[in-house]
Design a protein around this motif. Sequence first.
Motif, PDB file in Angstrom:
ATOM      1  N   ASP A  58      26.648  40.868  21.796  1.00  0.00           N
ATOM      2  CA  ASP A  58      27.601  41.148  21.059  1.00  0.00           C
ATOM      3  C   ASP A  58      29.064  40.281  21.646  1.00  0.00           C
ATOM      4  O   ASP A  58      29.094  40.379  22.469  1.00  0.00           O
ATOM      5  CB  ASP A  58      28.032  42.851  21.221  1.00  0.00           C
ATOM      6  CG  ASP A  58      28.473  43.300  19.905  1.00  0.00           C
ATOM      7  OD1 ASP A  58      29.833  42.828  20.013  1.00  0.00           O
ATOM      8  OD2 ASP A  58      28.778  44.143  19.402  1.00  0.00           O
ATOM      9  N   THR A  99      34.284  45.474  16.205  1.00  0.00           N
ATOM     10  CA  THR A  99      33.997  44.035  16.646  1.00  0.00           C
ATOM     11  C   THR A  99      34.760  43.159  15.723  1.00  0.00           C
ATOM     12  O   THR A  99      35.407  42.206  16.883  1.00  0.00           O
ATOM     13  CB  THR A  99      32.840  43.467  15.141  1.00  0.00           C
ATOM     14  OG1 THR A  99      31.427  44.233  15.222  1.00  0.00           O
ATOM     15  CG2 THR A  99      31.864  41.971  14.631  1.00  0.00           C
ATOM     16  N   GLY A 103      36.046  43.234  19.386  1.00  0.00           N
ATOM     17  CA  GLY A 103      35.732  41.818  19.993  1.00  0.00           C
ATOM     18  C   GLY A 103      36.212  40.441  20.114  1.00  0.00           C
ATOM     19  O   GLY A 103      35.986  39.336  20.492  1.00  0.00           O
TER      20      GLY A 103
END
Length: 352
Positions: A58, A99, A103
């Motif tokens: 990830d 995300t 992220g």
Amino acid sequence: MTILVTGGAGFIGGNFVLDWLASQNETIVNLDALTYAGNLETLQSLRQDARHVFVHGDIGDSERISALLREHRPRAIVNFAAESHVDRSIHGPGDFIHTNIVGTFNLLECAREYWNGLEGGEREAFRFLHVSTDEVYGSLSAEDPPFAETNRYEPNSPYSASKAASDHLVRAWHHTYGLPVLTTNCSNNYGPYHFPEKLIPLVILNALAGRPLPIYGDGQQVRDWLYVKDHCSAIRRVLDAGRPGETYNVGGWNEKANLDVVRTICAILDELRPRDDGKAYQEQIRFVDDRPGHDRRYAIDARKLERELGWRPAETFDSGIRKTVEWYLSNSKWIAHVSDGSYRDWLNKQYG
């Protein structure tokens, strides 16, 4: 030479990896979390290719990313990793915040640390390319000119708001820290390996299965349709020659209303895979309640990319949509494996 690609098992990222290794002899380290839309079967042809190094992970995992950068020393990072479906963002925005914003922040910080440790030509040549969307610009009326890179951001969905935030982070890391970034904002992609929740693959597969073809509202929402392999060629061109700190809009010069797109697909299927009863696929069209905050029109002005870097799309909508329909007709195994029970449950929830 090596590049790090994040989200390289998704739709656009997977096509980019395949096209890159078909035309370049440069290794790709491919980091993907393999969420519902990530599919290693897209990359099946690369299983024995030493130039493709797949890593399950990830972009929010800073330790994993830093270790990959130290080990492989890429000359560039191309960031496709994102939650990207507007409908899913309406039902569950948290994943999009995690995300697309957090992220991207983690990825930028890892890239900044790595870049600061480079010297000489390696430091000068390094690039961080962030792949974004035209949806950050908001919605256009029928009379408005297409989105240019100078348009202000006016996102209207949790998805587009999270992508807008990530774009701002990328810009800030360039202006504050000097990180050599590039940003591309693309229009609606379509083509092979598209997860079948999006309009074009959904219509193709529902038509073949005899199911209704759901169209939001009156079907007059207009999008600029970009064949995915044209998008990949544009990204390669920006990575090769784009100016650090710049944004480049990538469009297909193909504005089409959703209803017209569906009717075109139906006509191609009538020709290539006619219904057993001899009726037209258009009879399966059903209008459903519009989704909340549905933007009316997107359109991209891609003249900067053409003027500065000499890029234009190779496909028209007619040529690209025919190639897309033919691909889905020829790849039933890939389709069956991505259309699992969780996907069917989501369709039932969304469209009833």
